[in-house]
Enzyme design. Structure first.
Site, PDB file in Angstrom:
ATOM      1  N   GLU A   1       0.869  -1.402  -0.303  1.00  0.00           N
ATOM      2  CA  GLU A   1      -0.104  -0.202   0.000  1.00  0.00           C
ATOM      3  C   GLU A   1       0.724   1.304   0.055  1.00  0.00           C
ATOM      4  O   GLU A   1       2.236   1.438   0.795  1.00  0.00           O
ATOM      5  CB  GLU A   1      -0.826  -0.313   1.286  1.00  0.00           C
ATOM      6  N   LYS A  16      -9.400   2.466  -3.048  1.00  0.00           N
ATOM      7  CA  LYS A  16      -9.723   2.359  -1.288  1.00  0.00           C
ATOM      8  C   LYS A  16     -10.692   2.603  -1.083  1.00  0.00           C
ATOM      9  O   LYS A  16     -11.345   3.982  -0.823  1.00  0.00           O
ATOM     10  CB  LYS A  16      -8.652   2.327  -0.096  1.00  0.00           C
ATOM     11  N   CYS A  43      -5.754  -2.628   2.151  1.00  0.00           N
ATOM     12  CA  CYS A  43      -5.920  -2.689   3.618  1.00  0.00           C
ATOM     13  C   CYS A  43      -6.960  -2.731   4.052  1.00  0.00           C
ATOM     14  O   CYS A  43      -7.454  -4.322   3.902  1.00  0.00           O
ATOM     15  CB  CYS A  43      -4.810  -1.332   4.379  1.00  0.00           C
TER      16      CYS A  43
END
Length: 288
Positions: free
Chosen positions: A51, A125, A162
């Site tokens: 990430e 994300k 994540c």
């Protein structure tokens, strides 16, 4: 048999966070080049980094300095560099970066380049945490990417990033959209969530009949020192078994070949997609 050779790179920060973001970016990009070459030499077909791979995990702060770390996608310097390398090595490359889409609007992004260097698209994300040490809403706008699946030269892949991994709905959406392998680039420290690292993603792989490739950085990052990024990047198969895993502490290129035929085999055995009852799940989408 349809095979895919996957490469995952986990790496610690190579510079001081006192430097300007552009200098950190250049140093981290340069540090990845030898491992990218190693991946090419080993025949890796799909490569993914961690990430925001070329910056520190700056979210323990709320310092506007880090807005300067954002780049345009795919026009920015990192994507342009990786696009050329993808074409040169005939390698799909997933590039997780901090993105600015317009002045003052920022996303946690993964860009995907096919093996001929063509830009296939990006994922933003979706789920953004905001808790002590992880002030991500200060830096990232929540994404709404509609769960894209990228039909690459070597197979159909999706990306989750994540904190997304704690939400089972996205794994299912990506699998329903055709993903055979889902990559989860992360920045995760030891403590509260470490035991979940080898629990949630194998469970998601089994529930959705797909491979998952999980990537995490290593080391500590001053001045924040929120804990050890514990690496342990791995590839888990559709039965929920981890097939290959990196160390907890070292910079590492993890290379592993998977058998994509297992996706069909496992889904035929379990038939979870046949037996799901979406008409009964409206509570999941009807708001609070």
């Amino acid at each position: 048999m349809q095979k895919m050779k996957i490469g995952l790179i986990q790496m610690g920060l190579k510079t001081s966070t006192d430097l300007e973001p552009a200098a950190i970016r250049d140093a981290m990009n340069e540090a990845h080049l030898p491992m990218i070459q190693q991946a090419a030499d080993q025949g890796v077909q799909v490569l993914c980094f961690q990430e925001v791979f070329n910056q520190p995990y700056f979210c323990p702060s709320q310092d506007g300095k880090w807005y300067a770390a954002a780049e345009r996608v795919p026009e920015g310097p990192t994507c342009q560099m990786m696009q050329k390398l993808a074409a040169e090595h005939r390698m799909v490359i997933i590039v997780p970066v901090y993105e600015e889409t317009e002045t003052g609007v920022y996303y946690n992004t993964a860009a995907v380049f096919d093996a001929d260097g063509s830009y296939l698209g990006k994922y933003h994300k979706t789920h953004i945490p905001q808790v002590a040490g992880f002030w991500e809403k200060f830096f990232f706008k929540p994404g709404q990417s509609n769960w894209p699946v990228f039909d690459t030269a070597y197979g159909k892949i999706g990306v989750y990033i994540c904190y997304d991994r704690h939400f089972p709905e996205g794994w299912r959406a990506l699998a329903l959209n055709g993903a055979e392998v889902i990559f989860n680039p992360s920045a995760t420290v030891a403590g509260l969530s470490q035991y979940l690292w080898e629990l949630e993603q194998p469970a998601a792989a089994a529930a959705n009949g797909c491979f998952i490739a999980a990537i995490n950085r290593v080391g500590t990052e001053a001045p924040w020192n929120i804990g050890d990024f514990y690496g342990s990047s791995y590839i888990v198969n559709p039965r929920g078994k981890i097939e290959a895993q990196a160390s907890e502490t070292e910079d590492e290129l993890l290379v592993h070949e998977i058998d994509l035929d297992m996706v069909r085999e496992v889904r035929n055995n379990w038939q979870f997609f046949r037996d799901r009852r979406p008409e009964t799940y409206t509570r999941l989408t009807d708001g609070e």
